[in-house]
Design a protein around this motif. Structure first.
Motif, PDB file in Angstrom:
ATOM      1  N   ASP A  67       0.838  -1.204   0.000  1.00  0.00           N
ATOM      2  CA  ASP A  67       0.000   0.000   0.000  1.00  0.00           C
ATOM      3  C   ASP A  67       0.869   1.249   0.000  1.00  0.00           C
ATOM      4  OD1 ASP A  67      -2.361  -1.427  -0.049  1.00  0.00           O
ATOM      5  OD2 ASP A  67      -2.777  -1.186   2.083  1.00  0.00           O
ATOM      6  N   ILE A  68       1.754   1.367   1.005  1.00  0.00           N
ATOM      7  CA  ILE A  68       2.619   2.535   1.115  1.00  0.00           C
ATOM      8  C   ILE A  68       3.988   2.093   1.632  1.00  0.00           C
ATOM      9  CG2 ILE A  68       2.964   4.794   2.201  1.00  0.00           C
ATOM     10  CD1 ILE A  68      -0.084   4.937   2.630  1.00  0.00           C
ATOM     11  N   LEU A  69       5.030   2.579   0.986  1.00  0.00           N
ATOM     12  CA  LEU A  69       6.397   2.365   1.446  1.00  0.00           C
ATOM     13  C   LEU A  69       6.986   3.741   1.751  1.00  0.00           C
ATOM     14  CD1 LEU A  69       8.816   0.448   1.924  1.00  0.00           C
ATOM     15  CD2 LEU A  69       9.428   0.834  -0.481  1.00  0.00           C
ATOM     16  N   VAL A  70       7.497   3.921   2.970  1.00  0.00           N
ATOM     17  CA  VAL A  70       8.010   5.216   3.409  1.00  0.00           C
ATOM     18  C   VAL A  70       9.529   5.132   3.587  1.00  0.00           C
ATOM     19  CG1 VAL A  70       7.852   7.028   5.154  1.00  0.00           C
ATOM     20  CG2 VAL A  70       5.833   5.662   4.602  1.00  0.00           C
ATOM     21  N   GLU A  71      10.230   6.045   2.909  1.00  0.00           N
ATOM     22  CA  GLU A  71      11.686   6.137   3.002  1.00  0.00           C
ATOM     23  C   GLU A  71      12.374   4.811   2.679  1.00  0.00           C
ATOM     24  OE1 GLU A  71      13.651   8.979   3.821  1.00  0.00           O
ATOM     25  OE2 GLU A  71      11.790  10.095   3.539  1.00  0.00           O
ATOM     26  N   ASN A  72      11.734   3.981   1.879  1.00  0.00           N
ATOM     27  CA  ASN A  72      12.259   2.667   1.513  1.00  0.00           C
ATOM     28  C   ASN A  72      12.600   1.808   2.721  1.00  0.00           C
ATOM     29  OD1 ASN A  72      12.214   2.807  -1.392  1.00  0.00           O
ATOM     30  ND2 ASN A  72      13.817   4.345  -1.193  1.00  0.00           N
ATOM     31  N   LYS A  73      11.912   2.075   3.849  1.00  0.00           N
ATOM     32  CA  LYS A  73      12.198   1.353   5.086  1.00  0.00           C
ATOM     33  C   LYS A  73      10.985   0.795   5.797  1.00  0.00           C
ATOM     34  CE  LYS A  73      16.401   3.851   6.358  1.00  0.00           C
ATOM     35  NZ  LYS A  73      17.038   4.668   7.403  1.00  0.00           N
ATOM     36  N   ILE A  75       6.888  -0.239   5.791  1.00  0.00           N
ATOM     37  CA  ILE A  75       5.698  -0.587   5.008  1.00  0.00           C
ATOM     38  C   ILE A  75       4.460  -0.232   5.816  1.00  0.00           C
ATOM     39  CG2 ILE A  75       4.331  -2.545   4.166  1.00  0.00           C
ATOM     40  CD1 ILE A  75       6.961  -3.859   3.335  1.00  0.00           C
ATOM     41  N   ILE A  76       3.491   0.365   5.135  1.00  0.00           N
ATOM     42  CA  ILE A  76       2.194   0.634   5.747  1.00  0.00           C
ATOM     43  C   ILE A  76       1.147  -0.161   4.976  1.00  0.00           C
ATOM     44  CG2 ILE A  76       0.456   2.345   6.378  1.00  0.00           C
ATOM     45  CD1 ILE A  76       2.669   4.483   6.140  1.00  0.00           C
ATOM     46  N   GLU A  77       0.401  -0.974   5.694  1.00  0.00           N
ATOM     47  CA  GLU A  77      -0.725  -1.700   5.110  1.00  0.00           C
ATOM     48  C   GLU A  77      -1.988  -1.052   5.671  1.00  0.00           C
ATOM     49  OE1 GLU A  77      -2.894  -4.221   2.818  1.00  0.00           O
ATOM     50  OE2 GLU A  77      -0.749  -3.828   2.708  1.00  0.00           O
ATOM     51  N   ILE A  78      -2.817  -0.519   4.785  1.00  0.00           N
ATOM     52  CA  ILE A  78      -4.030   0.209   5.160  1.00  0.00           C
ATOM     53  C   ILE A  78      -5.231  -0.731   5.134  1.00  0.00           C
ATOM     54  CG2 ILE A  78      -5.588   2.109   4.530  1.00  0.00           C
ATOM     55  CD1 ILE A  78      -2.901   3.162   5.278  1.00  0.00           C
ATOM     56  N   LYS A  79      -6.058  -0.620   6.159  1.00  0.00           N
ATOM     57  CA  LYS A  79      -7.322  -1.361   6.215  1.00  0.00           C
ATOM     58  C   LYS A  79      -8.432  -0.423   6.673  1.00  0.00           C
ATOM     59  CE  LYS A  79      -5.535  -5.262   5.088  1.00  0.00           C
ATOM     60  NZ  LYS A  79      -5.672  -5.639   3.701  1.00  0.00           N
ATOM     61  N   SER A  80      -9.647  -0.780   6.308  1.00  0.00           N
ATOM     62  CA  SER A  80     -10.833  -0.111   6.809  1.00  0.00           C
ATOM     63  C   SER A  80     -11.873  -1.207   7.041  1.00  0.00           C
ATOM     64  CB  SER A  80     -11.339   0.936   5.813  1.00  0.00           C
ATOM     65  OG  SER A  80     -12.457   1.608   6.345  1.00  0.00           O
ATOM     66  N   VAL A  81     -11.679  -1.939   8.135  1.00  0.00           N
ATOM     67  CA  VAL A  81     -12.487  -3.129   8.426  1.00  0.00           C
ATOM     68  C   VAL A  81     -13.037  -3.058   9.850  1.00  0.00           C
ATOM     69  CG1 VAL A  81     -11.262  -4.633   6.794  1.00  0.00           C
ATOM     70  CG2 VAL A  81     -10.392  -4.397   9.122  1.00  0.00           C
ATOM     71  N   ALA A  82     -14.019  -3.904  10.136  1.00  0.00           N
ATOM     72  CA  ALA A  82     -14.613  -3.926  11.470  1.00  0.00           C
ATOM     73  C   ALA A  82     -13.563  -4.242  12.534  1.00  0.00           C
ATOM     74  CB  ALA A  82     -15.757  -4.930  11.534  1.00  0.00           C
ATOM     75  N   GLU A  83     -12.669  -5.182  12.224  1.00  0.00           N
ATOM     76  CA  GLU A  83     -11.561  -5.476  13.130  1.00  0.00           C
ATOM     77  C   GLU A  83     -10.442  -6.165  12.369  1.00  0.00           C
ATOM     78  OE1 GLU A  83     -12.606  -9.688  15.239  1.00  0.00           O
ATOM     79  OE2 GLU A  83     -13.612  -7.918  16.038  1.00  0.00           O
ATOM     80  N   LEU A  84      -9.235  -5.934  12.825  1.00  0.00           N
ATOM     81  CA  LEU A  84      -8.083  -6.603  12.229  1.00  0.00           C
ATOM     82  C   LEU A  84      -8.083  -8.059  12.665  1.00  0.00           C
ATOM     83  CD1 LEU A  84      -5.306  -3.922  12.823  1.00  0.00           C
ATOM     84  CD2 LEU A  84      -6.439  -4.475  10.669  1.00  0.00           C
ATOM     85  N   ASN A  85      -7.639  -8.942  11.768  1.00  0.00           N
ATOM     86  CA  ASN A  85      -7.520 -10.340  12.161  1.00  0.00           C
ATOM     87  C   ASN A  85      -6.184 -10.906  11.683  1.00  0.00           C
ATOM     88  OD1 ASN A  85      -7.940 -11.254   9.453  1.00  0.00           O
ATOM     89  ND2 ASN A  85     -10.128 -10.915   9.731  1.00  0.00           N
ATOM     90  N   ASP A  86      -5.982 -12.178  11.930  1.00  0.00           N
ATOM     91  CA  ASP A  86      -4.686 -12.807  11.657  1.00  0.00           C
ATOM     92  C   ASP A  86      -4.268 -12.730  10.195  1.00  0.00           C
ATOM     93  OD1 ASP A  86      -4.444 -13.401  14.321  1.00  0.00           O
ATOM     94  OD2 ASP A  86      -5.061 -15.501  14.118  1.00  0.00           O
ATOM     95  N   ILE A  87      -5.207 -12.762   9.262  1.00  0.00           N
ATOM     96  CA  ILE A  87      -4.847 -12.716   7.843  1.00  0.00           C
ATOM     97  C   ILE A  87      -4.239 -11.364   7.477  1.00  0.00           C
ATOM     98  CG2 ILE A  87      -7.101 -11.997   6.942  1.00  0.00           C
ATOM     99  CD1 ILE A  87      -4.768 -14.604   5.360  1.00  0.00           C
ATOM    100  N   HIS A  88      -4.703 -10.294   8.104  1.00  0.00           N
ATOM    101  CA  HIS A  88      -4.137  -8.965   7.860  1.00  0.00           C
ATOM    102  C   HIS A  88      -2.705  -8.902   8.372  1.00  0.00           C
ATOM    103  CE1 HIS A  88      -8.579  -7.832   8.231  1.00  0.00           C
ATOM    104  NE2 HIS A  88      -8.279  -7.802   6.942  1.00  0.00           N
TER     105      HIS A  88
END
Length: 126
Positions: A67-73, A75-88
């Motif tokens: 989703d997003i890589l900042v300063e090549n160091k 990683i940001i993974e963006i979600k908009s879900v009811a709750e985060l789970n193990d697959i995320h």
């Protein structure tokens, strides 16, 4: 800048985006606004970066995208879900392994308080 210093800036930027937008929008809206915010702060940001799989020495495009890589160091993974789970979490960990990055932030914007939607993910640890 270290990964931790970058992460602090990212968390503050995510907070700023969440204050402005609140929960309930699509991931793409949060991603676009977070990219804008991080670039505004002067960071090098790449969005929707192709992430190939190295198999037997050959780079194969398997459809993975950071989703997003900042300063090549970081990683940001963006979600908009009811709750985060193990697959995320597994998805973020896979991206860290494939990219050889050490730190990832899994951010779920669909929460009342953004601090409850942020998880640090470290390459090599669950």
């Amino acid at each position: 800048m270290t990964e931790d210093e970058i992460a602090k800036i990212i968390v503050q930027a995510a907070y700023n985006v969440h204050v402005q937008l609140g929960p309930g929008l699509l991931e793409s809206a949060y991603e676009a606004c977070l990219v804008f915010e991080l670039r505004y702060l002067g960071l090098e940001v790449t969005s929707q970066m192709n992430l190939p799989v190295n198999y037997r020495g050959v780079q194969l495009d398997c459809g993975y995208r950071i989703d997003i890589l900042v300063e090549n160091k970081v990683i940001i993974e963006i979600k908009s879900v009811a709750e985060l789970n193990d697959i995320h979490l597994a998805q973020t960990l896979t991206y860290l392994k494939l990219s050889n990055c050490k730190l990832g932030l899994l951010i779920n914007f669909n929460v009342p308080k953004i601090k409850d939607g942020i998880k640090r993910v470290i390459n090599g640890y669950l």
